[in-house]
Every structure is written in C-alpha cells, then in structure tokens.
Motif scaffolding. Sequence first.
Motif, PDB file in Angstrom:
ATOM      1  N   GLY A   3       0.803  -1.225   0.146  1.00  5.37           N
ATOM      2  CA  GLY A   3      -0.121  -0.148  -0.177  1.00  5.37           C
ATOM      3  C   GLY A   3       0.933   1.178   0.032  1.00  5.37           C
ATOM      4  N   PRO A   6       1.845   5.606   4.657  1.00  3.82           N
ATOM      5  CA  PRO A   6       0.954   6.484   5.457  1.00  3.82           C
ATOM      6  C   PRO A   6       1.779   7.870   5.941  1.00  3.82           C
ATOM      7  CG  PRO A   6       1.787   4.725   6.581  1.00  3.82           C
ATOM      8  CD  PRO A   6       2.178   4.221   5.444  1.00  3.82           C
ATOM      9  N   PHE A  20      -3.160  12.817   3.276  1.00  3.21           N
ATOM     10  CA  PHE A  20      -3.163  11.792   4.448  1.00  3.21           C
ATOM     11  C   PHE A  20      -3.016  12.949   5.785  1.00  3.21           C
ATOM     12  CE2 PHE A  20      -1.648   7.780   2.480  1.00  3.21           C
ATOM     13  CZ  PHE A  20      -3.008   7.466   1.959  1.00  3.21           C
ATOM     14  N   ASP A  34      -4.317   6.684  10.745  1.00  2.00           N
ATOM     15  CA  ASP A  34      -3.368   6.279   9.543  1.00  2.00           C
ATOM     16  C   ASP A  34      -4.345   6.254   8.399  1.00  2.00           C
ATOM     17  OD1 ASP A  34      -0.995   6.478  10.744  1.00  2.00           O
ATOM     18  OD2 ASP A  34      -0.839   4.274  10.803  1.00  2.00           O
ATOM     19  N   TYR A  35      -3.835   6.784   7.261  1.00  2.00           N
ATOM     20  CA  TYR A  35      -4.615   6.756   6.101  1.00  2.00           C
ATOM     21  C   TYR A  35      -6.072   7.570   5.830  1.00  2.00           C
ATOM     22  CZ  TYR A  35      -1.412   2.729   5.375  1.00  2.00           C
ATOM     23  OH  TYR A  35      -0.269   2.027   5.431  1.00  2.00           O
ATOM     24  N   THR A  36      -6.340   8.229   6.802  1.00  2.35           N
ATOM     25  CA  THR A  36      -7.641   9.109   6.811  1.00  2.35           C
ATOM     26  C   THR A  36      -6.965  10.424   5.917  1.00  2.35           C
ATOM     27  OG1 THR A  36      -8.670   8.622   8.684  1.00  2.35           O
ATOM     28  CG2 THR A  36      -9.000  10.940   8.030  1.00  2.35           C
ATOM     29  N   TYR A  37      -7.975  10.739   4.794  1.00  6.92           N
ATOM     30  CA  TYR A  37      -7.567  11.762   3.934  1.00  6.92           C
ATOM     31  C   TYR A  37      -8.576  12.929   3.843  1.00  6.92           C
ATOM     32  CZ  TYR A  37     -10.718  10.002   0.144  1.00  6.92           C
ATOM     33  OH  TYR A  37     -11.737   9.391  -0.639  1.00  6.92           O
ATOM     34  N   LYS A  66      -9.130   5.777  11.658  1.00 11.72           N
ATOM     35  CA  LYS A  66      -8.390   5.169  10.459  1.00 11.72           C
ATOM     36  C   LYS A  66      -9.248   4.927   9.290  1.00 11.72           C
ATOM     37  CE  LYS A  66      -5.380   2.458  13.434  1.00 11.72           C
ATOM     38  NZ  LYS A  66      -4.848   1.033  13.728  1.00 11.72           N
ATOM     39  N   PHE A  67      -8.438   5.212   7.958  1.00 17.70           N
ATOM     40  CA  PHE A  67      -9.193   4.976   6.669  1.00 17.70           C
ATOM     41  C   PHE A  67     -10.671   5.878   6.559  1.00 17.70           C
ATOM     42  CE2 PHE A  67      -6.673   1.247   7.862  1.00 17.70           C
ATOM     43  CZ  PHE A  67      -5.973   1.167   6.331  1.00 17.70           C
ATOM     44  N   TRP A 184      -9.663  -2.538  10.267  1.00 18.45           N
ATOM     45  CA  TRP A 184      -8.701  -1.328  10.120  1.00 18.45           C
ATOM     46  C   TRP A 184      -7.685  -1.396  11.178  1.00 18.45           C
ATOM     47  CZ3 TRP A 184     -14.291  -1.226  10.374  1.00 18.45           C
ATOM     48  CH2 TRP A 184     -14.690  -1.126  11.721  1.00 18.45           C
ATOM     49  N   VAL A 188      -1.104  -3.555   8.181  1.00 13.12           N
ATOM     50  CA  VAL A 188      -1.090  -3.106   6.545  1.00 13.12           C
ATOM     51  C   VAL A 188      -0.882  -4.381   5.568  1.00 13.12           C
ATOM     52  CG1 VAL A 188       1.145  -2.137   6.261  1.00 13.12           C
ATOM     53  CG2 VAL A 188      -0.765  -1.329   5.079  1.00 13.12           C
TER      54      VAL A 188
END
Length: 212
Positions: A3, A6, A20, A34-37, A66-67, A184, A188
């Motif tokens: 992936g 992060p 991110f 992590d990975y929240t945009y 996350k995410f 989540w 990873v």
Amino acid sequence: MFGPDPLNPHPMPGFPQVCFIKNKIQNPAIIVGDYTYYDDPDGAENFERNVLYHFPFIGDKLVIGKFCAIARGVRFIMNGANHPMSGFSTYPFYIFGGGWEAAAPEAGELPFKGDTLIGNDVWIGYDSLIMPGVKIGDGAIISSRSVVTRDVAAYTVVGGNPAQPIKQRFDADVVVQLLNIAWWNWPVQKISQHLKAITAGDIAALKQAALS
C-alpha cells in the motif's frame, strides 16, 4: 510493497488535493488515524482551518479514526462556539474586557458536550457540518451538506439538516461481526492481502480473511 506510505502527505502523484492529514496536524487536541484523507483543491494540507472554535482553554478534542474519507468543505464546530443560554442574553460580554470581564461565566457554566469522536472507515460528504460532542460510529456515511447534531450509529447512512438516519448499510448481525473483525486494526500487510474481502459485501469471506 504494502500500500501507500501513510507518512507521505500526498500519496497520489500529481494530485496534491488529496492529503493524508495525520502528517499535517499541528494541534495536539486533533488526533487522526493512518490513511485518513482530506480532499480539497484549495489546500488539503490545511485541514485544521476546518476545525472551528477549538480553543485550548476549553479542553475538547477532535478524534478521527483510520481510513476515513473527508470531502471538501467539511467543517467541525467545537465546544468553543457555545454560548451560555441560562441567562437573558447569550452575548459574550466578558470576552471584550473593558470591565465586561466581570460577567465571565463560572467554571462549568459554559455548555460543553465533550469530545467529537469519528470512528474508522467513515465517509463524510461534501460541505457537511459536524457539531460539538458528536460521536460517529465506524463505517458510517454522512451525506453531502448534512448538519450532524447527534450521534450516528455504526454503518448508518444519515443526511439532511439536522441529519437523520436514511438507512442501515447492513443487517444488525453483520454490523456486530464487522465491529468485531475491525479490519482497520489489522497490520497493513494483512489489509493489502485481503482488499477484495474488505471491499466486497461477503461477510463470510471477510471472517475467513480475519482468521488467516
């Protein structure tokens, strides 16, 4: 490779409007997984400008899991926006000084609804407004231009002003299983290996992936 990195604020080459945001947060009272945009062509790295009335002396936090996918124009109103309503006037005389500070409220008199908590894998649509102290569960979807004034259950779609439940994404027993699986929180590498199960709608396949 497992992936995107992060720690890379802009993981999509040539597409800086996606960030991110964990990498750009400076305020210790804003916690992002992590990975929240955040997606905003006007400067996604400046996400903190969308967290309003977040005064240090209030002590509240914004916690985002996350995410999560946060669309352009999403705003979070924090507890500093609240005015006392028990008296005849809600005007904040005391903040202007000049002798008016004598009208400052006592400790505990200002309305306080607690921390704002956003779960994991939450999608918040364009121009939505999240009010103080709201808790949004894992897997929830907030429709565009919603005003969220109350808690949202996990895997629920809400919309409107004020936001109301539109539908449950899955049956109650499936939601329980999803919350127990909590993909989540997987490493990873495991997430990357089981993307098809995570993005499909087959709970049996996801349960099997969880056991692998």
